[in-house]
Design a protein around this motif. Structure first.
Motif: not given
Length: 405
Positions: A100-102, A139-153
């Motif tokens: 699982i990539r987070v 940045e997101i597409l470079t690492y392709r996480p299975h789970i992505l948690c973002l703040q200040e969206v």
């Protein structure tokens, strides 16, 4: 190097007034959260990003390689990106095919970056949304996480939700009730926390948005929590994304908010445990991602590290002794001085999950003398990326078995 205390965030005056005014409603009926899911036909002026979303529905490029190349082409005149590498962590064997990539990342709200945050060494051109949106997606597409948690969206509905939905991500979003973005002229709406998950890897079982409380009073900070089932292993995981109160002087409030979040998570895990007497963490492991606005010496950090939920901080794995957090996860220069410190964390249930690899931090030389954000990097916070795997189950019963009964 010497740095000053970080005077982070805003809205302290409004928050203080709210916390000190008489409580009108009962603690069992807290002030409501803003809606997490908006009917786009009922919202005003929500227009999909014309550069990233084609006409007719979401219509976003379904191929992440194609979209990544679009980002690189739009950024062809920028300085080279940071070169970060994954550090493999040697540990016991995990369950096969359960990686699982987070990714955890405070992406910097556009309204705040251009408005009140005052990054005095960052050129205004580097803070433009026309540039930053490509840097964030790259940045997101470079690492392709299975789970992505973002703040200040603050560009969830017009950019991140449609684009990432087109790439196969489900998501949930919780705006702050009193977002400081709304005080900035020309804002794109309130900022908040967003949690994305790869629908080809995970099935959504449960989701809840939480308005964090302190002394039973609802505050301006929120959390998004989901329970996901891995399609490969049928194992489940509970994921939370949060952003605690900023600024020095509010340590007590961060501690109270952290305790409130832990209480909510323990109740949710108990709800989804496989037996009435089982320890919650034994069935459904936790991943808690967030900008805690707290250094490791703060009380809220100690509350998490000593929690009965059995949590540990994944980025300690980068240190030689496995006990020390990175020197920094944010590095910025404001009118009050330079701030270089650790505020962001990925917590995990250490009895059920193991850390396979951790993305290292860019060096001071890579970040550069003007610090963050910059033409190379879109936020004042660095992304945290970890690969986890499930530890082998010691018991035959699991939450997945319960769901099939």
């Amino acid at each position: 190097m010497e740095t000053v205390a970080c005077p982070m965030g805003g809205g302290a005056t409004r928050l203080y007034r709210t916390l000190t005014q008489p409580i009108i409603s009962s603690s069992s009926s807290p002030l409501p959260l803003p809606p997490a899911h908006l009917d786009l036909n009922q919202t005003r002026n929500i227009t999909l990003d014309p550069d990233l979303c084609q006409r007719g529905g979401t219509g976003c490029p379904p191929d992440p390689v194609e979209l990544l190349q679009q980002c690189k082409e739009a950024l062809r005149d920028r300085p080279p990106p940071f070169h970060r590498k994954f550090i493999n962590i040697n540990d016991e064997d995990g369950a096969p095919n359960s990686s699982i990539r987070v990714m955890q990342w405070n992406i910097l709200a556009q309204a705040l970056g251009e408005g009140v945050d005052s990054f005095v060494q960052c050129p205004l051109e580097a803070l433009s949304w026309s540039r930053r949106k490509y840097l964030i997606l790259e940045e997101i597409l470079t690492y392709r996480p299975h789970i992505l948690c973002l703040q200040e969206v603050d560009h969830y509905y017009d950019t991140f939700q449609p684009v990432l939905s087109g790439l196969g991500y489900g998501s949930n979003f919780c705006p702050k009730p009193w977002s400081p973005c709304l005080d900035v002229e020309g804002n794109n709406g309130p900022d908040g926390c967003a949690l994305f998950f790869d629908e080809s890897s995970f099935e959504l079982l449960d989701s809840v948005n939480i308005r964090l409380c302190a002394i039973r009073i609802p505050t301006n900070q929120v959390a998004v929590v989901t329970v996901l089932r891995c399609r490969t292993t049928s194992r489940c995981v509970c994921v939370a994304a949060t952003h605690l109160k900023a600024r020095s002087g509010w340590e007590w409030l961060r501690s109270a908010q952290g305790s409130d979040l832990l209480r909510h998570l323990q109740n949710l895990l108990q709800k989804h445990s496989s037996g009435t007497t089982a320890e919650p963490s034994s069935d459904v492991p936790l991943l808690i991602c967030g900008d805690f606005n707290a250094v490791p010496a703060e009380d809220v950090y100690r509350r998490f590290i000593s929690s009965p939920l059995g949590l540990d901080s994944a980025y300690k794995k980068l240190s030689k002794d496995g006990l020390t957090e990175p020197e920094y996860t944010t590095w910025k220069i404001r009118p009050t001085g330079e701030c270089c410190t650790t505020l962001d964390y990925i917590w995990y249930t250490q009895d059920s999950l193991k850390v396979d690899s951790v993305l290292d931090m860019p060096t001071e030389e890579q970040i550069g003398p003007n610090r963050l954000p910059s033409f190379s990097y879109p936020s004042d916070h660095l992304s945290l990326v970890c690969d986890f795997s499930f530890k082998e189950e010691e018991r035959s019963r699991s939450f997945g078995v319960k769901q099939q009964q």
